[in-house]
Write a protein that holds these residues in place. Structure first.
Motif: not given
Length: 140
Positions: A13, A64, A66, A92, A94-95
């Motif tokens: 992240r 959730d 990528e 990755k 996303k949030n």
């Protein structure tokens, strides 16, 4: 002897442009730290395994993440003298605030920058994989 196969996702992240990797601490054996991964079931593809294991172990689904299907690396090593191959894809979150939900297989989780993630991962091949994926993540 054909190697045991496993698959997983190296999840990161971005927080204030800083990359952090998700590592889970096993609740068995040496309590090592690893990205979500697991054994490939008979008839299952590596890709399906990576998605299934990530959902089971971290509560994160394809929606959730990528996932960069073109960024992967296979690690080859021995476990108790037997060969094992693990393929990882880069993904990755996303949030970045999305909650990770651990399964019983793990007792803790950490989001760590590269150097700390490398330190607790403990294995040279994982340290190299994290460094490689960190460089790729910077460009995404």
């Amino acid at each position: 002897m054909s190697p045991t196969r496993a698959a997983g996702l190296v999840i990161y992240r971005k927080i204030n442009q800083s990359i952090q990797f998700l590592l889970l601490q096993t609740s068995y054996g040496e309590n090592h730290w690893t990205p979500p991964k697991g054994h490939v079931d008979p008839g299952e593809s590596d890709w399906v395994t990576a998605l299934r294991e990530t959902k089971e172990e971290a509560g994160l689904g394809e929606e959730d993440l990528e996932i960069y299907k073109d960024i992967s690396k296979t690690l080859d090593y021995k476990v108790k003298g037997k060969p094992k191959e693990v393929v990882y894809w880069l993904a990755k979150l996303k949030n970045p605030d999305k909650e990770v939900k651990l399964s019983d297989e793990h007792q803790a989780l950490k989001w760590l920058p590269l150097e700390q993630a490398q330190q607790i991962s403990g294995y040279d091949d994982m340290k190299l994989l994290l460094a490689e994926f960190n460089e790729k993540a910077k460009k995404l």
